[in-house]
Design a protein around this motif. Structure first.
Motif, PDB file in Angstrom:
ATOM      1  N   UNK A   1       0.838  -1.200   0.000  1.00  0.00           N
ATOM      2  CA  UNK A   1       0.000   0.000   0.000  1.00  0.00           C
ATOM      3  C   UNK A   1       0.877   1.256   0.000  1.00  0.00           C
ATOM      4  N   UNK A   2       1.927   1.249   0.795  1.00  0.00           N
ATOM      5  CA  UNK A   2       2.823   2.407   0.847  1.00  0.00           C
ATOM      6  C   UNK A   2       3.520   2.625  -0.497  1.00  0.00           C
ATOM      7  N   UNK A   3       4.042   1.553  -1.073  1.00  0.00           N
ATOM      8  CA  UNK A   3       4.840   1.653  -2.297  1.00  0.00           C
ATOM      9  C   UNK A   3       4.009   1.996  -3.526  1.00  0.00           C
ATOM     10  N   UNK A   4       2.868   1.362  -3.667  1.00  0.00           N
ATOM     11  CA  UNK A   4       2.094   1.521  -4.902  1.00  0.00           C
ATOM     12  C   UNK A   4       0.933   2.500  -4.805  1.00  0.00           C
ATOM     13  N   UNK A   5       0.448   2.768  -3.588  1.00  0.00           N
ATOM     14  CA  UNK A   5      -0.768   3.563  -3.448  1.00  0.00           C
ATOM     15  C   UNK A   5      -0.621   4.722  -2.469  1.00  0.00           C
ATOM     16  N   UNK A   6       0.616   5.175  -2.270  1.00  0.00           N
ATOM     17  CA  UNK A   6       0.850   6.337  -1.423  1.00  0.00           C
ATOM     18  C   UNK A   6       0.358   6.182  -0.003  1.00  0.00           C
ATOM     19  N   UNK A   7       0.309   4.946   0.476  1.00  0.00           N
ATOM     20  CA  UNK A   7      -0.104   4.703   1.846  1.00  0.00           C
ATOM     21  C   UNK A   7      -1.611   4.666   2.056  1.00  0.00           C
ATOM     22  N   UNK A   8      -2.370   4.739   0.981  1.00  0.00           N
ATOM     23  CA  UNK A   8      -3.835   4.779   1.099  1.00  0.00           C
ATOM     24  C   UNK A   8      -4.455   3.459   0.650  1.00  0.00           C
ATOM     25  N   UNK A   9      -4.998   2.723   1.609  1.00  0.00           N
ATOM     26  CA  UNK A   9      -5.623   1.440   1.309  1.00  0.00           C
ATOM     27  C   UNK A   9      -6.843   1.617   0.407  1.00  0.00           C
ATOM     28  N   UNK A  10      -7.542   2.752   0.552  1.00  0.00           N
ATOM     29  CA  UNK A  10      -8.718   3.000  -0.287  1.00  0.00           C
ATOM     30  C   UNK A  10      -8.323   3.046  -1.764  1.00  0.00           C
ATOM     31  N   UNK A  11      -7.139   3.558  -2.046  1.00  0.00           N
ATOM     32  CA  UNK A  11      -6.667   3.609  -3.439  1.00  0.00           C
ATOM     33  C   UNK A  11      -6.444   2.205  -3.988  1.00  0.00           C
ATOM     34  N   UNK A  12      -5.976   1.298  -3.144  1.00  0.00           N
ATOM     35  CA  UNK A  12      -5.809  -0.094  -3.556  1.00  0.00           C
ATOM     36  C   UNK A  12      -7.154  -0.713  -3.903  1.00  0.00           C
ATOM     37  N   UNK A  13      -8.137  -0.538  -3.038  1.00  0.00           N
ATOM     38  CA  UNK A  13      -9.469  -1.105  -3.283  1.00  0.00           C
ATOM     39  C   UNK A  13     -10.076  -0.486  -4.532  1.00  0.00           C
ATOM     40  N   UNK A  14      -9.917   0.827  -4.710  1.00  0.00           N
ATOM     41  CA  UNK A  14     -10.439   1.490  -5.904  1.00  0.00           C
ATOM     42  C   UNK A  14      -9.780   0.931  -7.162  1.00  0.00           C
ATOM     43  N   UNK A  15      -8.475   0.714  -7.099  1.00  0.00           N
ATOM     44  CA  UNK A  15      -7.772   0.143  -8.252  1.00  0.00           C
ATOM     45  C   UNK A  15      -8.308  -1.245  -8.589  1.00  0.00           C
TER      46      UNK A  15
ATOM     47  N   UNK B   1     -11.215  -2.464  -7.899  1.00  0.00           N
ATOM     48  CA  UNK B   1     -12.590  -2.336  -8.401  1.00  0.00           C
ATOM     49  C   UNK B   1     -12.587  -1.889  -9.862  1.00  0.00           C
ATOM     50  N   UNK B   2     -11.743  -0.920 -10.186  1.00  0.00           N
ATOM     51  CA  UNK B   2     -11.683  -0.419 -11.561  1.00  0.00           C
ATOM     52  C   UNK B   2     -11.127  -1.459 -12.515  1.00  0.00           C
ATOM     53  N   UNK B   3     -10.242  -2.309 -12.030  1.00  0.00           N
ATOM     54  CA  UNK B   3      -9.653  -3.352 -12.867  1.00  0.00           C
ATOM     55  C   UNK B   3     -10.546  -4.588 -12.930  1.00  0.00           C
ATOM     56  N   UNK B   4     -11.728  -4.491 -12.329  1.00  0.00           N
ATOM     57  CA  UNK B   4     -12.690  -5.592 -12.288  1.00  0.00           C
ATOM     58  C   UNK B   4     -12.079  -6.847 -11.679  1.00  0.00           C
ATOM     59  N   UNK B   5     -11.200  -6.630 -10.691  1.00  0.00           N
ATOM     60  CA  UNK B   5     -10.550  -7.739 -10.008  1.00  0.00           C
ATOM     61  C   UNK B   5     -11.311  -8.173  -8.765  1.00  0.00           C
ATOM     62  N   UNK B   6     -12.419  -7.495  -8.460  1.00  0.00           N
ATOM     63  CA  UNK B   6     -13.222  -7.841  -7.298  1.00  0.00           C
ATOM     64  C   UNK B   6     -14.496  -8.544  -7.741  1.00  0.00           C
TER      65      UNK B   6
END
Length: 127
Positions: free
Chosen positions: A89-103, A105-110
């Motif tokens: 989360x820190x490395x790829x999403x600037x420390x924001x877990x919400x950004x990971x979940x949003x990514x 969701x947008x990639x239709x991985x959920x």
């Protein structure tokens, strides 16, 4: 299990060894090789090198047992997963877990099931 300081970063290969030890420990080097070697085509020497690195990182302990050593994890799998999740989360999403979940969701991985589990978790966290 005591909780030592977080070890240095554990590589993917070292994680395979850790998984074997988290499943069943203590294990000898030969037993670890049996557990992980076939899937990865690793020799006993390769496994011993990985075990040595993990001892050096304070991720596992080695204990003499006659002419061999027994290896056991010093960190719990849940602690490792927590550390690696935070690093991701820190490395790829600037420390924001919400950004990971949003990514995801947008990639239709959920899947629908994933979304339901996330909703349930969020409801429990808000209590």
């Amino acid at each position: 299990m005591t909780k030592p300081a977080a070890p240095d970063r554990i590589s993917d290969a070292e994680q395979a060894v850790m998984e074997a030890l988290w499943t069943r420990a203590p294990l000898t080097a030969a037993e670890v090789a049996d557990a992980v070697g076939d899937d990865r085509d690793w020799s006993l020497a390769t496994v011993k090198t990985l075990l040595s690195r993990l001892v050096g990182k304070n991720a596992i302990a080695s204990e003499p047992d006659g002419r061999r050593f027994l290896y056991s994890p010093l960190i719990a799998r849940s602690d490792f997963v927590g550390q690696e999740s935070r690093r991701l989360v820190d490395r790829l999403f600037g420390g924001r877990a919400a950004s990971l979940v949003a990514h995801l969701a947008q990639a239709e991985a959920l899947s629908e099931r994933d979304l339901q589990e996330i909703e349930t978790l969020l409801q429990e966290l808000r209590k």
